[in-house]
Write a protein that holds these residues in place. Structure first.
Motif, PDB file in Angstrom:
ATOM      1  N   GLU A 128      31.768  15.405  11.202  1.00  0.00           N
ATOM      2  CA  GLU A 128      32.255  14.046  11.387  1.00  0.00           C
ATOM      3  C   GLU A 128      31.919  13.154  10.195  1.00  0.00           C
ATOM      4  O   GLU A 128      32.723  12.307   9.792  1.00  0.00           O
ATOM      5  CB  GLU A 128      31.664  13.450  12.669  1.00  0.00           C
ATOM      6  N   ARG A 149      46.308  11.514   8.126  1.00  0.00           N
ATOM      7  CA  ARG A 149      46.452  12.497   9.205  1.00  0.00           C
ATOM      8  C   ARG A 149      47.258  13.698   8.730  1.00  0.00           C
ATOM      9  O   ARG A 149      46.947  14.842   9.074  1.00  0.00           O
ATOM     10  CB  ARG A 149      47.125  11.848  10.412  1.00  0.00           C
ATOM     11  N   LYS A 152      45.050  15.673   6.224  1.00  0.00           N
ATOM     12  CA  LYS A 152      44.024  16.365   6.995  1.00  0.00           C
ATOM     13  C   LYS A 152      44.611  17.564   7.726  1.00  0.00           C
ATOM     14  O   LYS A 152      44.023  18.662   7.727  1.00  0.00           O
ATOM     15  CB  LYS A 152      43.396  15.394   7.992  1.00  0.00           C
ATOM     16  N   ALA A 153      45.779  17.381   8.344  1.00  0.00           N
ATOM     17  CA  ALA A 153      46.401  18.464   9.100  1.00  0.00           C
ATOM     18  C   ALA A 153      46.793  19.629   8.205  1.00  0.00           C
ATOM     19  O   ALA A 153      46.675  20.796   8.590  1.00  0.00           O
ATOM     20  CB  ALA A 153      47.625  17.951   9.857  1.00  0.00           C
ATOM     21  N   ASP A 159      44.920  18.342  14.876  1.00  0.00           N
ATOM     22  CA  ASP A 159      44.067  18.203  16.052  1.00  0.00           C
ATOM     23  C   ASP A 159      44.875  18.559  17.298  1.00  0.00           C
ATOM     24  O   ASP A 159      46.054  18.198  17.427  1.00  0.00           O
ATOM     25  CB  ASP A 159      43.562  16.762  16.178  1.00  0.00           C
ATOM     26  N   ASP A 162      46.531  15.609  18.953  1.00  0.00           N
ATOM     27  CA  ASP A 162      47.432  14.773  18.170  1.00  0.00           C
ATOM     28  C   ASP A 162      48.852  14.925  18.706  1.00  0.00           C
ATOM     29  O   ASP A 162      49.324  16.043  18.923  1.00  0.00           O
ATOM     30  CB  ASP A 162      47.375  15.202  16.702  1.00  0.00           C
TER      31      ASP A 162
END
Length: 230
Positions: A128, A149, A152-153, A159, A162
């Motif tokens: 985190e 996002r 990151k993906a 996620d 998501d």
């Protein structure tokens, strides 16, 4: 004096929160001898490795894969990384300056973030604290939350919760792509289809839950995209 030995001198100031970040050359893209840019990115990388409290040898090796110091300069690179990782203080100065200089080159800034993700993944897990650090760097680079996002993906996988992941998409998909994915997923998981196939009641109930999640994901993305369009 070699480029990497000059970077060591600059990195020696990286753990000093009172020190000014290095100055960049005026070219719109970094060159192999752009010492300021390289030193700043190494500072970001080393401080990211320290973000979870401990910079490991695996992260140093991953950083070497990203920066590829030439033969004979490996020790200078290790020294620069070691100096910069002593604290996470001052990372925002490096991120802001890189972001200001290369705001018109988002592909370059995304390359830097990809390199940071590669280093964060060196120990097999991105914590985190590291994710928070990466998100802050992305913000200073000028990336929106949606763009982060997506980045990151592409590095970590989406996620599970998501809404884009539920529809099998990456953040940044167009409304047309979202609508097509929603229709396909809703049709494939509709409870009536399960009933027609003679599935047991438990399977039909699972299909209802999945359909509800698919519809909720679609509604969430529509809301996000409508807000972004304003």
């Amino acid at each position: 004096m070699s480029v990497w030995s000059r970077i060591v001198e600059m990195a020696a100031r990286a753990f000093d929160p009172e020190a000014e970040p290095p100055e960049f050359n005026e070219e719109c893209a970094p060159r192999p001898n752009d010492v300021g840019f390289t030193a700043a990115v190494i500072g970001l990388a080393a401080k990211m490795a320290k973000a979870d409290g401990e910079a490991t040898d695996a992260e140093l090796r991953a950083a070497a894969q990203v920066f590829r110091p030439p033969l004979g300069e490996e020790e200078h690179f290790r020294r620069a990384f070691s100096l910069a990782k002593q604290t996470v203080l001052g990372f925002d100065s490096y991120a802001k300056q890189i972001g200001r200089k290369y705001r018109a080159r988002p592909c370059l800034l995304e390359d830097v973030l990809d390199g940071l993700f590669h280093i964060a993944l060196a120990d097999g897990y991105v914590g985190e604290a590291e994710l928070k650090y990466l998100a802050e760097v992305a913000h200073h680079f000028g990336f929106s939350e949606m763009e982060f996002r997506r980045i990151k993906a592409t590095n970590l996988g989406p996620d599970a919760g998501d809404p884009y992941a539920i529809l099998g998409l990456l953040p940044g998909a167009t409304m047309e792509e979202v609508r097509h994915a929603w229709r396909r997923a809703a049709a494939e998981n509709h409870p009536d289809r399960m009933t027609q196939r003679g599935a047991p009641p438990e399977f039909v109930e699972i299909a209802r839950e999945k359909t509800a999640a698919i519809n909720a994901a679609y509604a969430k993305i529509r809301e996000e995209l409508s807000v972004d369009a304003k």
